[in-house]
Design a protein around this motif. Sequence first.
Motif, mmCIF file in Angstrom:
data_model
loop_
_atom_site.group_PDB
_atom_site.id
_atom_site.type_symbol
_atom_site.label_atom_id
_atom_site.label_comp_id
_atom_site.label_asym_id
_atom_site.label_seq_id
_atom_site.Cartn_x
_atom_site.Cartn_y
_atom_site.Cartn_z
ATOM 1 N N ALA A 1 -82.033 -55.618 37.934
ATOM 2 C CA ALA A 1 -82.210 -56.908 37.254
ATOM 3 C C ALA A 1 -81.431 -56.930 35.941
ATOM 4 N N GLN A 2 -81.412 -55.801 35.258
ATOM 5 C CA GLN A 2 -80.644 -55.722 34.020
ATOM 6 C C GLN A 2 -79.149 -55.819 34.314
ATOM 7 N N ARG A 3 -78.705 -55.118 35.333
ATOM 8 C CA ARG A 3 -77.283 -55.110 35.677
ATOM 9 C C ARG A 3 -76.807 -56.477 36.169
ATOM 10 N N ARG A 4 -77.576 -57.098 37.072
ATOM 11 C CA ARG A 4 -77.133 -58.353 37.693
ATOM 12 C C ARG A 4 -77.437 -59.589 36.872
ATOM 13 N N PHE A 5 -78.583 -59.589 36.166
ATOM 14 C CA PHE A 5 -79.013 -60.809 35.497
ATOM 15 C C PHE A 5 -79.099 -60.681 33.983
ATOM 16 N N GLY A 6 -78.780 -59.499 33.443
ATOM 17 C CA GLY A 6 -78.808 -59.304 31.997
ATOM 18 C C GLY A 6 -80.201 -59.326 31.390
ATOM 19 N N VAL A 7 -81.188 -58.937 32.152
ATOM 20 C CA VAL A 7 -82.568 -58.923 31.665
ATOM 21 C C VAL A 7 -82.727 -57.819 30.622
ATOM 22 N N ASP A 8 -83.352 -58.151 29.491
ATOM 23 C CA ASP A 8 -83.632 -57.146 28.466
ATOM 24 C C ASP A 8 -84.775 -56.267 28.936
ATOM 25 N N LEU A 9 -84.517 -54.973 28.993
ATOM 26 C CA LEU A 9 -85.534 -54.031 29.440
ATOM 27 C C LEU A 9 -86.104 -53.278 28.253
ATOM 28 N N PRO A 10 -87.426 -53.088 28.255
ATOM 29 C CA PRO A 10 -88.024 -52.279 27.191
ATOM 30 C C PRO A 10 -87.695 -50.807 27.409
ATOM 31 N N GLU A 11 -87.647 -50.071 26.331
ATOM 32 C CA GLU A 11 -87.452 -48.625 26.434
ATOM 33 C C GLU A 11 -88.710 -48.008 27.035
ATOM 34 N N ALA A 12 -88.549 -46.841 27.627
ATOM 35 C CA ALA A 12 -89.712 -46.119 28.150
ATOM 36 C C ALA A 12 -90.657 -45.843 26.993
ATOM 37 N N ALA A 13 -91.914 -46.146 27.168
ATOM 38 C CA ALA A 13 -92.905 -46.016 26.104
ATOM 39 C C ALA A 13 -93.140 -44.541 25.775
ATOM 40 N N PRO A 14 -92.786 -44.102 24.532
ATOM 41 C CA PRO A 14 -93.028 -42.709 24.173
ATOM 42 C C PRO A 14 -94.505 -42.427 23.948
ATOM 43 N N ALA A 15 -95.230 -43.427 23.487
ATOM 44 C CA ALA A 15 -96.660 -43.250 23.237
ATOM 45 C C ALA A 15 -97.422 -43.353 24.562
ATOM 46 N N VAL A 16 -98.572 -42.734 24.597
ATOM 47 C CA VAL A 16 -99.400 -42.775 25.800
ATOM 48 C C VAL A 16 -99.959 -44.194 25.941
ATOM 49 N N GLY A 17 -99.758 -44.763 27.106
ATOM 50 C CA GLY A 17 -100.222 -46.121 27.369
ATOM 51 C C GLY A 17 -101.669 -46.136 27.838
ATOM 52 N N ASP A 18 -101.929 -46.960 28.824
ATOM 53 C CA ASP A 18 -103.266 -47.139 29.384
ATOM 54 C C ASP A 18 -103.691 -45.876 30.125
ATOM 55 N N ALA B 1 -94.822 -50.237 31.787
ATOM 56 C CA ALA B 1 -96.104 -49.569 31.521
ATOM 57 C C ALA B 1 -96.749 -49.111 32.830
ATOM 58 N N PHE B 2 -96.656 -49.941 33.883
ATOM 59 C CA PHE B 2 -97.207 -49.563 35.185
ATOM 60 C C PHE B 2 -96.486 -48.329 35.727
ATOM 61 N N ILE B 3 -95.163 -48.294 35.619
ATOM 62 C CA ILE B 3 -94.372 -47.166 36.115
ATOM 63 C C ILE B 3 -94.794 -45.874 35.421
ATOM 64 N N GLU B 4 -94.919 -45.924 34.098
ATOM 65 C CA GLU B 4 -95.287 -44.724 33.336
ATOM 66 C C GLU B 4 -96.668 -44.214 33.747
ATOM 67 N N ARG B 5 -97.625 -45.128 33.872
ATOM 68 C CA ARG B 5 -98.974 -44.699 34.267
ATOM 69 C C ARG B 5 -98.980 -44.168 35.695
ATOM 70 N N ALA B 6 -98.272 -44.822 36.603
ATOM 71 C CA ALA B 6 -98.241 -44.372 37.996
ATOM 72 C C ALA B 6 -97.691 -42.951 38.080
ATOM 73 N N ARG B 7 -96.667 -42.660 37.314
ATOM 74 C CA ARG B 7 -96.103 -41.306 37.309
ATOM 75 C C ARG B 7 -97.098 -40.289 36.747
ATOM 76 N N ARG B 8 -97.819 -40.659 35.699
ATOM 77 C CA ARG B 8 -98.832 -39.745 35.133
ATOM 78 C C ARG B 8 -99.936 -39.486 36.147
ATOM 79 N N VAL B 9 -100.372 -40.520 36.846
ATOM 80 C CA VAL B 9 -101.447 -40.385 37.835
ATOM 81 C C VAL B 9 -101.020 -39.463 38.969
ATOM 82 N N VAL B 10 -99.811 -39.647 39.477
ATOM 83 C CA VAL B 10 -99.319 -38.808 40.572
ATOM 84 C C VAL B 10 -99.199 -37.355 40.126
ATOM 85 N N ASN B 11 -98.693 -37.135 38.908
ATOM 86 C CA ASN B 11 -98.477 -35.774 38.412
ATOM 87 C C ASN B 11 -99.754 -35.080 37.947
#
Length: 192
Positions: free
Chosen positions: A61-78, A154-164
Amino acid sequence: MTHQVHAFEPPERFVAGTVGPPGERTFFLQARGGGRLVSVALEKVQVTLLAEKLEELLSEAQRRFGVDLPEAAPAVGDNEPLDTPVDEEFRVGTLGLAFDVDSATVVIEAIAVGETEVEVELGEADDDEDEDPDEPDDDLDRLRVRLTPEATRAFIERARRVVNAGRPPCPLCGQPLDPAGHLCPRHNGYHR
């Protein structure tokens, strides 16, 4: 028989989580909003693939449509547990992903197990698109969630933490280590 579409556009909270001890965990996607709580069960591999494909979708989406993406959250999310009660609405068979260019949101659709195999589909949402009424998935329950790129990250980061957070892998074979012992194939089934 009618099917239910649980739509959260957007949800107050959308997370991946588990119930049970490592090695016996049941994975869930859970959406909350508007006084409703919906939990759907899925496999660990589906959570892993969902996180990977969402990352790819955001990059595309960023490449094709120029969507601004947030940086990966360094702080612990939900890190809160799943909301209770965790009542399984259905087991997920198919996961569909799309990016809606008009609203700059990610659409995730979890469809109940049916006659089709477990799969993850990538695509671009088109609100004018009419669905084929002959598709077998039309008779299946589904959970549809619309997320901003920030909420998706935020969902991606939490999903990775849950799996790991499960059982650690064996350094020799990569299979999960059981607390009761591990018969490693690299040792021909013998304990070290």
